[in-house]
Design a protein around this motif. Structure first.
Motif, mmCIF file in Angstrom:
data_model
loop_
_atom_site.group_PDB
_atom_site.id
_atom_site.type_symbol
_atom_site.label_atom_id
_atom_site.label_comp_id
_atom_site.label_asym_id
_atom_site.label_seq_id
_atom_site.Cartn_x
_atom_site.Cartn_y
_atom_site.Cartn_z
ATOM 1 N N THR A 1 0.707 -1.208 -0.063
ATOM 2 C CA THR A 1 -0.109 0.052 -0.040
ATOM 3 C C THR A 1 1.026 1.197 -0.081
ATOM 4 O O THR A 1 0.364 2.474 -0.281
ATOM 5 N N ARG A 2 2.134 1.214 0.466
ATOM 6 C CA ARG A 2 2.909 2.342 0.627
ATOM 7 C C ARG A 2 3.084 2.911 -0.978
ATOM 8 O O ARG A 2 3.407 4.226 -1.148
ATOM 9 N N ARG A 3 3.345 1.950 -1.978
ATOM 10 C CA ARG A 3 3.646 2.297 -3.218
ATOM 11 C C ARG A 3 2.289 3.093 -3.730
ATOM 12 O O ARG A 3 2.669 4.162 -4.613
ATOM 13 N N VAL A 4 1.276 2.783 -3.405
ATOM 14 C CA VAL A 4 0.136 3.746 -3.943
ATOM 15 C C VAL A 4 0.338 5.219 -3.340
ATOM 16 O O VAL A 4 -0.060 6.056 -4.149
ATOM 17 N N GLY A 5 0.707 5.267 -2.048
ATOM 18 C CA GLY A 5 0.898 6.675 -1.786
ATOM 19 C C GLY A 5 1.983 7.363 -2.430
ATOM 20 O O GLY A 5 1.887 8.684 -2.626
ATOM 21 N N THR A 6 3.176 6.727 -2.770
ATOM 22 C CA THR A 6 4.235 7.219 -3.572
ATOM 23 C C THR A 6 3.725 7.753 -4.874
ATOM 24 O O THR A 6 4.008 8.749 -5.240
ATOM 25 N N GLY A 7 2.909 6.993 -5.597
ATOM 26 C CA GLY A 7 2.247 7.205 -6.899
ATOM 27 C C GLY A 7 1.306 8.598 -6.536
ATOM 28 O O GLY A 7 1.424 9.405 -7.510
ATOM 29 N N THR A 8 0.813 8.823 -5.731
ATOM 30 C CA THR A 8 -0.190 10.005 -5.359
ATOM 31 C C THR A 8 0.715 11.193 -5.187
ATOM 32 O O THR A 8 0.227 12.441 -5.533
ATOM 33 N N ALA A 9 1.838 10.959 -4.503
ATOM 34 C CA ALA A 9 2.816 12.157 -4.295
ATOM 35 C C ALA A 9 3.214 12.655 -5.790
ATOM 36 O O ALA A 9 3.456 14.010 -5.819
ATOM 37 N N VAL A 10 3.614 11.834 -6.556
ATOM 38 C CA VAL A 10 4.032 12.058 -7.854
ATOM 39 C C VAL A 10 2.830 12.612 -8.626
ATOM 40 O O VAL A 10 2.968 13.936 -9.161
ATOM 41 N N ARG A 11 1.735 12.340 -8.322
ATOM 42 C CA ARG A 11 0.542 13.150 -8.830
ATOM 43 C C ARG A 11 0.454 14.481 -8.521
ATOM 44 O O ARG A 11 0.366 15.398 -9.511
ATOM 45 N N LEU A 12 0.696 14.730 -7.057
ATOM 46 C CA LEU A 12 0.323 16.101 -6.654
ATOM 47 C C LEU A 12 1.573 17.067 -7.232
ATOM 48 O O LEU A 12 1.216 18.131 -7.396
ATOM 49 N N ALA A 13 2.711 16.317 -7.320
ATOM 50 C CA ALA A 13 3.831 17.180 -7.689
ATOM 51 C C ALA A 13 3.641 17.655 -9.298
ATOM 52 O O ALA A 13 3.937 18.631 -9.559
#
Length: 446
Positions: free
Chosen positions: A158-170
């Protein structure tokens, strides 16, 4: 891999599994307030906020059929065969929703949608069309990404899901900040930024999913994998329920455009909705957690229910702390950048929507229980009741009491969400006791 539900499922273990998904949804919830704040500081803020809100609402409706792919993959992707069938199903669905949206942005079709259907003011409609064109890749990319996120959740990453969303926000923030000084209309800046963000996220998630896909593909088939027809039968009620849920946005737009203060209401409503979503998203993120941790013999049901109760109270309390105190004015004026007249319109609707986060947690838990039991039909039924209740409440508030549009919209959302929660809780009465859990395990439910 997914944590073993046969182990003691403590609140700490639930929180550890849920936290990355919650962070993901929180990061996504920041998109709305951030882009609203950018648009509100560009020329013609009222019209552009209204157009951006309408375009985003319509894009969400076209996206609706693919939103539950993450839940379906979490529930059904058990081995190589089932994962491959779900992949093909997801890709076909993603292409389909993109084609449908492409038809809607054809000018003659859009004119009918904006005029006779939604009744948008001319200036708002003129800005909405190019914004919706910029969002054309949105639904297909979301479907592709949600399949991959379901794979990550299924394998416990599940942590990788959060990492992807951080990329989205950036990606979203960078695009908005680059385009803001160019003179492009605010609604277009917001739409382009949203689209850039989800494309960046999908690319990042794909790069992180390779090991999870290999893991599932290497898993031998333990039971007959669902056929495409079975996947479609399982998924159709989920897609329909999401479509009905997101149809609320254009339904509200239809009524707000015909109420008192139409342009102001259309401008303020997405800003208020973004604040509410900031707290409601914590409940939305709980659905896949409950599906993954419920356990083959429902071992996780009771601890998950206790966790959901605490989460429900905390989320609505958090929204209340903002909406019912002077922090509300600070949020809408200083953070969201609304003009004083629009701030005054936003305060009461935000206060009315304080119960929504708690109700969202309750609905997520109940829906997870039904998905885990293989009974997705009641989810659609409760959602249909919710949409009907919202439309009826809007008609009464606007036509019957002549309320300001955004106030009527907030009250109607409350009515709809309460009604949906009650209907689904009534339908789930067989899932509330251990004895009934045992019955579910021994019966083939339709």
């Amino acid at each position: 891999m997914t944590p073993n539900p046969h182990q003691d499922l403590t609140a700490r273990r639930i929180a550890a599994f849920w936290a990355p998904l919650a962070a993901t949804w929180i990061m996504m919830s920041v998109e709305g307030p951030f882009l609203a704040a950018v648009v509100a500081r560009l020329p013609a803020p009222k019209e552009n906020l209204a157009a951006f809100g309408v375009a985003f609402s319509l894009a969400l409706v076209f996206e609706a059929p693919v939103i539950m792919l993450m839940a379906a993959v979490t529930a059904l992707a058990r081995d190589g065969v089932s994962t491959e069938r779900l992949r093909r199903f997801s890709y076909a669905l993603s292409v389909g929703v993109t084609v449908v949206m492409a038809v809607a942005v054809v000018p003659p079709v859009f004119r009918v949608l904006a005029g006779p259907v939604l009744g948008l003011p001319e200036g708002v409609a003129r800005l909405t069309h190019p914004a919706l064109v910029l969002l054309l890749p949105w639904p297909g990319v979301i479907g592709y990404r949600r399949f991959l996120q379901g794979v990550l959740i299924r394998t416990g990453r599940t942590r990788r899901v959060g990492t992807g969303t951080a990329v989205r926000l950036a990606g979203m923030a960078a695009t908005a900040l680059v385009l803001a000084p160019t003179g492009l209309a605010g609604a277009l800046v917001g739409a382009a930024a949203l689209c850039a963000g989800v494309v960046a996220e999908a690319a990042a998630v794909r790069a992180m999913t390779g090991s999870s896909l290999r893991e599932l593909r290497a898993t031998a088939e333990q039971a007959p994998a669902p056929s495409y027809r079975q996947i479609a039968r399982f998924y159709a009620p989920l897609a329909l329920s999401t479509l009905l849920t997101l149809a609320v946005h254009p339904t509200v737009t239809f009524f707000l455009a015909r109420a008192r203060e139409p342009v102001g209401s259309l401008a303020v409503f997405p800003v208020v909705r973004s604040l509410v979503f900031l707290f409601s998203c914590l409940g939305l993120s709980f659905q896949e957690v409950a599906i993954a941790l419920m356990g083959e013999r429902w071992e996780g049901y009771r601890p998950l229910r206790r966790f959901a109760l605490g989460l429900a109270l905390a989320t609505s309390a958090g929204l209340g702390l903002v909406a019912l105190t002077p922090l509300g004015r600070v949020w809408f004026q200083d953070v969201s950048g609304l003009r004083p007249d629009l701030v005054a319109l936003a305060i009461l609707p935000a206060a009315l929507l304080v119960p929504v986060p708690a109700l969202t947690v309750m609905l997520s838990f109940l829906r997870a229980a039904f998905v885990h039991a293989g009974r997705t039909g009641p989810i659609t039924g409760s959602t249909a009741v919710e949409v009907t209740a919202i439309a009826a409440a809007l008609a009464v508030g606007i036509a019957g009491f002549d309320w300001v549009g955004v106030v009527a919209g907030a009250a109607a959302l409350d009515v709809g969400r309460v009604t949906s929660a009650l209907v689904l809780a009534w339908a789930a009465r067989r899932l509330w006791t251990a004895r009934d859990h045992a019955a579910i395990l021994t019966e083939k439910l339709p």
